[in-house]
Design an enzyme around this catalytic site. Sequence first.
Site, PDB file in Angstrom:
ATOM      1  N   HIS A   1      86.040  25.368  82.551  1.00 13.03           N
ATOM      2  CA  HIS A   1      85.878  25.533  81.099  1.00 13.03           C
ATOM      3  C   HIS A   1      86.668  26.764  80.671  1.00 13.03           C
ATOM      4  O   HIS A   1      86.415  27.874  81.131  1.00 13.03           O
ATOM      5  CB  HIS A   1      84.394  25.669  80.740  1.00 13.03           C
ATOM      6  CG  HIS A   1      84.143  25.733  79.263  1.00 13.03           C
ATOM      7  ND1 HIS A   1      84.157  24.615  78.446  1.00 13.03           N
ATOM      8  CD2 HIS A   1      83.881  26.779  78.448  1.00 13.03           C
ATOM      9  CE1 HIS A   1      83.905  24.970  77.204  1.00 13.03           C
ATOM     10  NE2 HIS A   1      83.747  26.285  77.166  1.00 13.03           N
TER      11      HIS A   1
ATOM     12  N   MET B   1      89.991  32.241  72.444  1.00  8.86           N
ATOM     13  CA  MET B   1      89.488  32.945  71.243  1.00  8.86           C
ATOM     14  C   MET B   1      90.619  33.741  70.611  1.00  8.86           C
ATOM     15  O   MET B   1      91.470  34.296  71.312  1.00  8.86           O
ATOM     16  CB  MET B   1      88.349  33.879  71.617  1.00  8.86           C
ATOM     17  CG  MET B   1      87.206  33.185  72.344  1.00  8.86           C
ATOM     18  SD  MET B   1      85.824  34.308  72.619  1.00  8.86           S
ATOM     19  CE  MET B   1      84.785  33.286  73.659  1.00  8.86           C
TER      20      MET B   1
ATOM     21  N   MET C   1      88.622  28.120  70.219  1.00  8.20           N
ATOM     22  CA  MET C   1      87.918  28.843  69.148  1.00  8.20           C
ATOM     23  C   MET C   1      88.987  29.609  68.389  1.00  8.20           C
ATOM     24  O   MET C   1      89.050  30.835  68.390  1.00  8.20           O
ATOM     25  CB  MET C   1      86.856  29.775  69.754  1.00  8.20           C
ATOM     26  CG  MET C   1      85.664  29.011  70.309  1.00  8.20           C
ATOM     27  SD  MET C   1      84.675  29.973  71.471  1.00  8.20           S
ATOM     28  CE  MET C   1      85.621  29.692  72.977  1.00  8.20           C
TER      29      MET C   1
ATOM     30  N   MET D   1      77.478  23.740  70.817  1.00  7.16           N
ATOM     31  CA  MET D   1      77.297  25.156  71.108  1.00  7.16           C
ATOM     32  C   MET D   1      75.810  25.485  71.018  1.00  7.16           C
ATOM     33  O   MET D   1      75.172  25.230  69.994  1.00  7.16           O
ATOM     34  CB  MET D   1      78.051  26.026  70.092  1.00  7.16           C
ATOM     35  CG  MET D   1      79.560  25.917  70.117  1.00  7.16           C
ATOM     36  SD  MET D   1      80.301  26.277  71.707  1.00  7.16           S
ATOM     37  CE  MET D   1      79.776  27.963  71.993  1.00  7.16           C
TER      38      MET D   1
ATOM     39  N   ASP E   1      87.916  29.115  77.724  1.00 10.92           N
ATOM     40  CA  ASP E   1      87.576  29.551  76.365  1.00 10.92           C
ATOM     41  C   ASP E   1      88.729  30.305  75.717  1.00 10.92           C
ATOM     42  O   ASP E   1      89.128  31.368  76.188  1.00 10.92           O
ATOM     43  CB  ASP E   1      86.347  30.464  76.415  1.00 10.92           C
ATOM     44  CG  ASP E   1      85.074  29.685  76.670  1.00 10.92           C
ATOM     45  OD1 ASP E   1      84.789  28.747  75.902  1.00 10.92           O
ATOM     46  OD2 ASP E   1      84.369  30.004  77.654  1.00 10.92           O
TER      47      ASP E   1
ATOM     48  N   ASP F   1      77.147  24.257  75.711  1.00  8.06           N
ATOM     49  CA  ASP F   1      77.860  25.505  76.014  1.00  8.06           C
ATOM     50  C   ASP F   1      77.098  26.698  75.432  1.00  8.06           C
ATOM     51  O   ASP F   1      76.995  26.840  74.219  1.00  8.06           O
ATOM     52  CB  ASP F   1      79.265  25.425  75.401  1.00  8.06           C
ATOM     53  CG  ASP F   1      80.137  26.625  75.731  1.00  8.06           C
ATOM     54  OD1 ASP F   1      79.708  27.510  76.486  1.00  8.06           O
ATOM     55  OD2 ASP F   1      81.280  26.656  75.221  1.00  8.06           O
TER      56      ASP F   1
ATOM     57  N   SER G   1      82.434  28.540  82.971  1.00  5.66           N
ATOM     58  CA  SER G   1      83.276  29.160  81.943  1.00  5.66           C
ATOM     59  C   SER G   1      83.939  30.387  82.539  1.00  5.66           C
ATOM     60  O   SER G   1      83.265  31.361  82.887  1.00  5.66           O
ATOM     61  CB  SER G   1      82.430  29.575  80.737  1.00  5.66           C
ATOM     62  OG  SER G   1      83.177  30.492  79.955  1.00  5.66           O
TER      63      SER G   1
ATOM     64  N   HIS H   1      88.507  24.874  75.413  1.00  5.84           N
ATOM     65  CA  HIS H   1      87.636  25.011  74.244  1.00  5.84           C
ATOM     66  C   HIS H   1      88.319  25.965  73.271  1.00  5.84           C
ATOM     67  O   HIS H   1      88.333  27.170  73.486  1.00  5.84           O
ATOM     68  CB  HIS H   1      86.273  25.550  74.711  1.00  5.84           C
ATOM     69  CG  HIS H   1      85.336  25.892  73.604  1.00  5.84           C
ATOM     70  ND1 HIS H   1      84.179  26.633  73.803  1.00  5.84           N
ATOM     71  CD2 HIS H   1      85.356  25.602  72.272  1.00  5.84           C
ATOM     72  CE1 HIS H   1      83.556  26.780  72.660  1.00  5.84           C
ATOM     73  NE2 HIS H   1      84.241  26.178  71.715  1.00  5.84           N
TER      74      HIS H   1
END
Length: 230
Positions: free
Chosen positions: A34, A38, A70, A139, A36, A177, A9, A68
């Site tokens: 990975h 957000m 979010m 998660m 992320d 994750d 990540s 991913h």
Amino acid sequence: MRDFQIAPSILSADFARLGEEVTNVLASGTDIVHFDVMDNHYVPNLTIGPLVCEALRKHGVKATIDVHLMVKPVDRIIPDFAKAGATYITFHPEASDHIDRSLALVRDSGCKAGLVFNPATPLDYLKYVMDKVDMILLMSVNPGFGGQSFIRSSLDKLREARKLIDASGRPIRLEIDGGVKVDNIREIAEAGADTFVAGSAIFSAAKASDANRYNSVVAAMRAELAKAKI
Ligand code: DX5
Ligand code: ZN
């Protein structure tokens, strides 16, 4: 033996040197980037978007990029990530009003699709969409931050998800994750995961500035995975 894949990540990477960090971590024997995303809305943190994904592709990153999301809502940003070079795009069912439509949008945009389950979110959302997912991401921490501790009830959930995947007969990846370390990756694999996100465990492994500094932690994870009884 499953086809185990390690997905660093980049949330825990040095963002000021991101291209070099990604090149180095892939060279250390990892498989998937990975990524992320957000939004300070669905989760209380703010990170990176499609421009950074595109920049990694332009830097020469050829590996799978696992985006991913979010963020809430998800539909507006999915085509942008597809254009930016994402391979997988996963999202949380709570962040979409029309989950089936969002999954279809990911695939129609040319990417592989996945659903992400928070620690308290049941797997029920999968029941009518198993044919529309390429990845199930569980998660094992509450989303928003790196460096949190692995929530152990995720092991039971992994076993449940593994059964669903095996019963479906589909080549769906099962990714975990949050809080994955050298000392727990083996039991996580034994519970059914085949794809292992690790942020802080990899990127904080050593502070030396040589290009090989991630080799030993990745090798230690691989050695643990080789011992997994599945
Ligand atoms: C958390 C992110 C994770 C995070 C994992 O919301 O989805 O990918 O970076 O970090 P570690 O491996 O440090 O728990
Ligand atoms: Zn993540």
